[in-house]
Design an enzyme around this catalytic site. Sequence first.
Site, PDB file in Angstrom:
ATOM      1  N   ARG A 168       0.842  -1.189   0.000  1.00  0.00           N
ATOM      2  CA  ARG A 168       0.000   0.000   0.000  1.00  0.00           C
ATOM      3  C   ARG A 168       0.882   1.247   0.000  1.00  0.00           C
ATOM      4  O   ARG A 168       2.032   1.218   0.433  1.00  0.00           O
ATOM      5  CB  ARG A 168      -0.919   0.027   1.234  1.00  0.00           C
TER       6      ARG A 168
ATOM      7  N   TYR B  83      -1.680  -3.474  -6.943  1.00  0.00           N
ATOM      8  CA  TYR B  83      -1.385  -4.241  -5.746  1.00  0.00           C
ATOM      9  C   TYR B  83      -2.464  -4.161  -4.666  1.00  0.00           C
ATOM     10  O   TYR B  83      -2.891  -3.079  -4.266  1.00  0.00           O
ATOM     11  CB  TYR B  83      -0.049  -3.792  -5.130  1.00  0.00           C
TER      12      TYR B  83
ATOM     13  N   ASP C 121      -9.329  -9.790   8.906  1.00  0.00           N
ATOM     14  CA  ASP C 121      -8.798  -8.451   8.608  1.00  0.00           C
ATOM     15  C   ASP C 121      -9.797  -7.323   8.869  1.00  0.00           C
ATOM     16  O   ASP C 121      -9.400  -6.251   9.290  1.00  0.00           O
ATOM     17  CB  ASP C 121      -8.329  -8.388   7.150  1.00  0.00           C
TER      18      ASP C 121
ATOM     19  N   SER D  65      -1.360  -3.540  10.260  1.00  0.00           N
ATOM     20  CA  SER D  65      -1.000  -4.430   9.156  1.00  0.00           C
ATOM     21  C   SER D  65       0.258  -5.220   9.489  1.00  0.00           C
ATOM     22  O   SER D  65       1.228  -4.666  10.014  1.00  0.00           O
ATOM     23  CB  SER D  65      -0.765  -3.605   7.894  1.00  0.00           C
TER      24      SER D  65
ATOM     25  N   HIS E 112     -10.585  -2.422  11.450  1.00  0.00           N
ATOM     26  CA  HIS E 112      -9.487  -3.268  10.936  1.00  0.00           C
ATOM     27  C   HIS E 112      -9.234  -4.377  11.962  1.00  0.00           C
ATOM     28  O   HIS E 112      -8.244  -4.339  12.695  1.00  0.00           O
ATOM     29  CB  HIS E 112      -8.252  -2.388  10.738  1.00  0.00           C
TER      30      HIS E 112
ATOM     31  N   ARG F 174       2.024 -12.094  -0.568  1.00  0.00           N
ATOM     32  CA  ARG F 174       0.686 -12.424  -0.052  1.00  0.00           C
ATOM     33  C   ARG F 174       0.112 -13.658  -0.738  1.00  0.00           C
ATOM     34  O   ARG F 174       0.502 -14.006  -1.849  1.00  0.00           O
ATOM     35  CB  ARG F 174      -0.260 -11.247  -0.324  1.00  0.00           C
TER      36      ARG F 174
ATOM     37  N   LYS G 228      -9.717  -2.378   1.671  1.00  0.00           N
ATOM     38  CA  LYS G 228      -9.445  -1.231   2.524  1.00  0.00           C
ATOM     39  C   LYS G 228     -10.201   0.015   2.062  1.00  0.00           C
ATOM     40  O   LYS G 228     -10.689   0.800   2.876  1.00  0.00           O
ATOM     41  CB  LYS G 228      -7.937  -0.958   2.579  1.00  0.00           C
TER      42      LYS G 228
ATOM     43  N   CYS H  40       0.726  -7.428  11.764  1.00  0.00           N
ATOM     44  CA  CYS H  40       0.988  -7.563  13.207  1.00  0.00           C
ATOM     45  C   CYS H  40       0.226  -8.717  13.833  1.00  0.00           C
ATOM     46  O   CYS H  40       0.046  -8.745  15.055  1.00  0.00           O
ATOM     47  CB  CYS H  40       0.686  -6.255  13.915  1.00  0.00           C
TER      48      CYS H  40
HETATM   49  P1  GTP Z   1      -2.384  -7.723   7.385  1.00  0.00           P
HETATM   50  O1  GTP Z   1      -2.909  -8.767   6.474  1.00  0.00           O
HETATM   51  O2  GTP Z   1      -1.315  -6.895   6.773  1.00  0.00           O
HETATM   52  O3  GTP Z   1      -3.452  -6.863   7.967  1.00  0.00           O
HETATM   53  O4  GTP Z   1      -1.570  -8.481   8.571  1.00  0.00           O
HETATM   54  P2  GTP Z   1      -2.029  -9.354   9.826  1.00  0.00           P
HETATM   55  O5  GTP Z   1      -2.317  -8.455  10.978  1.00  0.00           O
HETATM   56  O6  GTP Z   1      -3.073 -10.329   9.453  1.00  0.00           O
HETATM   57  O7  GTP Z   1      -0.666 -10.124  10.211  1.00  0.00           O
HETATM   58  P3  GTP Z   1      -0.285 -11.671  10.050  1.00  0.00           P
HETATM   59  O8  GTP Z   1      -1.105 -12.555  10.933  1.00  0.00           O
HETATM   60  O9  GTP Z   1      -0.264 -12.011   8.620  1.00  0.00           O
HETATM   61  O10 GTP Z   1       1.195 -11.668  10.625  1.00  0.00           O
HETATM   62  C1  GTP Z   1       2.214 -10.861  10.085  1.00  0.00           C
HETATM   63  C2  GTP Z   1       3.562 -11.376  10.472  1.00  0.00           C
HETATM   64  O11 GTP Z   1       3.676 -11.422  11.891  1.00  0.00           O
HETATM   65  C3  GTP Z   1       3.831 -12.800   9.974  1.00  0.00           C
HETATM   66  O12 GTP Z   1       5.142 -12.878   9.507  1.00  0.00           O
HETATM   67  C4  GTP Z   1       3.634 -13.646  11.190  1.00  0.00           C
HETATM   68  O13 GTP Z   1       4.420 -14.806  11.138  1.00  0.00           O
HETATM   69  C5  GTP Z   1       4.051 -12.718  12.334  1.00  0.00           C
HETATM   70  N1  GTP Z   1       3.303 -13.038  13.574  1.00  0.00           N
HETATM   71  C6  GTP Z   1       1.968 -13.239  13.694  1.00  0.00           C
HETATM   72  N2  GTP Z   1       1.627 -13.566  14.957  1.00  0.00           N
HETATM   73  C7  GTP Z   1       2.769 -13.569  15.675  1.00  0.00           C
HETATM   74  C8  GTP Z   1       3.076 -13.822  17.055  1.00  0.00           C
HETATM   75  O14 GTP Z   1       2.210 -14.133  17.879  1.00  0.00           O
HETATM   76  N3  GTP Z   1       4.389 -13.712  17.418  1.00  0.00           N
HETATM   77  C9  GTP Z   1       5.372 -13.386  16.531  1.00  0.00           C
HETATM   78  N4  GTP Z   1       6.616 -13.301  16.967  1.00  0.00           N
HETATM   79  N5  GTP Z   1       5.122 -13.142  15.217  1.00  0.00           N
HETATM   80  C10 GTP Z   1       3.837 -13.228  14.797  1.00  0.00           C
HETATM   81  C1  SPV Z   2      -2.992  -4.547   5.161  1.00  0.00           C
HETATM   82  O1  SPV Z   2      -2.025  -3.921   4.694  1.00  0.00           O
HETATM   83  O2  SPV Z   2      -3.499  -4.265   6.275  1.00  0.00           O
HETATM   84  C2  SPV Z   2      -3.569  -5.678   4.415  1.00  0.00           C
HETATM   85  C3  SPV Z   2      -3.146  -5.887   3.033  1.00  0.00           C
HETATM   86  O3  SPV Z   2      -4.425  -6.371   4.943  1.00  0.00           O
HETATM   87  S1  SPV Z   2      -3.879  -4.730   1.934  1.00  0.00           S
HETATM   88  O4  SPV Z   2      -4.987  -5.389   1.247  1.00  0.00           O
HETATM   89  O5  SPV Z   2      -2.855  -4.355   0.965  1.00  0.00           O
HETATM   90  O6  SPV Z   2      -4.380  -3.599   2.660  1.00  0.00           O
HETATM   91 MN    MN Z   3      -4.946  -5.603   7.067  1.00  0.00          MN
END
Ligand code: GTP
Ligand code: SPV
Ligand code: MN
Length: 598
Positions: free
Chosen positions: A75, A203, A283, A254, A232, A372, A212, A256
């Site tokens: 983004r 993207y 999400d 994002s 979110h 992704r 979003k 996290c």
């Molecule tokens: P968006 O799709 O961008 O909104 O992200 P999200 O909030 O869904 O994050 P996601 O669950 O995909 O995790 C992002 C990164 O953080 C990945 O590389 C995970 O492996 C890492 N991660 C997720 N949960 C944990 C956790 O509990 N501990 C640690 N150390 N890393 C984590």
């Molecule tokens: C984020 O960035 O929080 C995502 C991926 O979930 S996007 O669709 O690019 O916003």
């Molecule tokens: Mn997101």
Amino acid sequence: MALTTAGSKLASLNAWVESVAALTEPQQIHWCDGSDAEDQALKLLMVERGDLIPLNPDTHPNCYLHRSHPSDVARVEHLTFVCTSEREDAGSNNHWMAPADAHAKVDALFAGCMRGRTLYVVPYCMGPIDSPIARCGVEITDSPYVVANMRLMTRMGAAALARIEREGSFVRGLHSIGELDPDKRFIMHFPEELTIKSIGSGYGGNALLGKKCHALRIGSYQARREGWLAEHMLIVGIENPAGETHYIAAAFPSACGKTNLAMLIPPEGYREAGWKVWTVGDDICWMQQDDEGQLWAINPEAGYFGVAPGTGAKTNPNALAMLNRDAIFTNVGLTADLQPWWEGLDQGRPAKDSQGRDFDPANGPAAHPNARFTVSAKQCPSYSPVAESAQGVPLSAIVFGGRRESLVPLVFEARDWQHGVLIGAAMASETTAAATGAVGVVRRDSMAMKPFCGYNFGDYFAHWLTFGKDGAKLPKIFHVNWFRKGSDGKFLWPGFGDNLRVLEWVIARCEGKASGQATPIGFLPTPDDLNLAGLDLSDEARDVLFAMDPQGWYREFEAIKQYLHDFGSRCPQALIDEANLIESELHVLQPGPQASAA
Ligand code: GTP
Ligand code: SPV
Ligand code: MN
């Protein structure tokens, strides 16, 4: 493929499509019906053009790899605008442009941009097709990749069009790849017109406009007008051994941890005892309050657009299990036998990197850090049986969280709704690769909505406070931090499946069954309040994860107060009062002469 110029029964929709076609001059127009045949034909076309690479049909049937341009992998917050008539309505949390200027700027780029291309009309519904909470939109795009992704991420096609024709209203999203030039890239939102115009990026969040742009930026604006919330947040159901399920919504910025928490697999002891985890959404969460004050949540999406790196058999086996068929991978690496590969996948090895070069560690990771996967939610092994319920699921708790290597304890609980809103507003987190720009910089990210709130954050905080009616059956509010680091620079908390240990305490607190220590920042558990059986936590972890550092938090609250102050008169006084109160309580706890000054 037979490319039709069908049309709809809705004159306003036909007229809009015609006016866009007059501006963009496509070679042909295709109204998407969302059928398998249409999807297969589009994928064939993309394979022929080199936009998609079919993956190994034995290990990954009907899976494809897409490589986006290296300048178009995340983004772009600096190119994302909220265009309200009054600048103040967009707030300092958004980039703003006057609507007329914004239209003029992008329409000049849209002029003739679809010459030689097909214009796809993509009707979609955000939310279960029969849900009163769901809302519809139409995205016009010249990208078949966007069409294929929208088909996975939303209820796209004939059923959505029928609902749009019935309701007569829809969010208008115009998208073109344009010239893919970062200097000619804009993601414009016109909340007052329920319109989005996005050009120059193919993207994710820039281009899949249901996500979003609609479900959060336009959605949050509509939600304020209509008295609901667009957030979110993931939504997860936690079933205890007695068979009772509590639903929790959690807002993390994002990359996290939302997808991971939404589909976590309980630690062994919990599994044996009968705990189960059900994924409702990963999400976005739309919530409505009923007459008793209870919040009901739906996931407006139908699929996951998840971060690939870090997804492995130990961290997120549910995600891995859903990625071996009918998925699209974007900017991952590739093994020699055409399987997708990324850092953190605990098998195979990369032959090609995300740009298709022979893998060379000197060029960095094989997968882009924001690589992704896109996949239908139905493929998730933990997909909740009530994920498609029209009225949604009742929330027991709302959890805020961020990536904070220091200061912020593992978990704490708000005293009440107003304090919880302050905790959400005051959230901060280290930036990630989900947006272009520096990674690892701590910034305020209220409710994980900094990049996504379609109006002034001050008004948004006030809107959150309106739900805190006396006697309302509101969820309790918590804050978590899975990312605290020790003196060796490593994460102190194991995270992933073990996060259930924290959610168990959260639920027990909601039921009034667990204890917590009162501190100025909220209630904290001691290590004895959590089930840590089978975990090998270091002494440092036990000391730090459950402690509140009064000096550090005093400094944090000075920064939080400044942040709130920057929203001027739009920031509700109640939040500032709440912050002042906490700051004075922290002040008393300061050692030495400062305390005597209080
Ligand atoms: P968006 O799709 O961008 O909104 O992200 P999200 O909030 O869904 O994050 P996601 O669950 O995909 O995790 C992002 C990164 O953080 C990945 O590389 C995970 O492996 C890492 N991660 C997720 N949960 C944990 C956790 O509990 N501990 C640690 N150390 N890393 C984590
Ligand atoms: C984020 O960035 O929080 C995502 C991926 O979930 S996007 O669709 O690019 O916003
Ligand atoms: Mn997101």
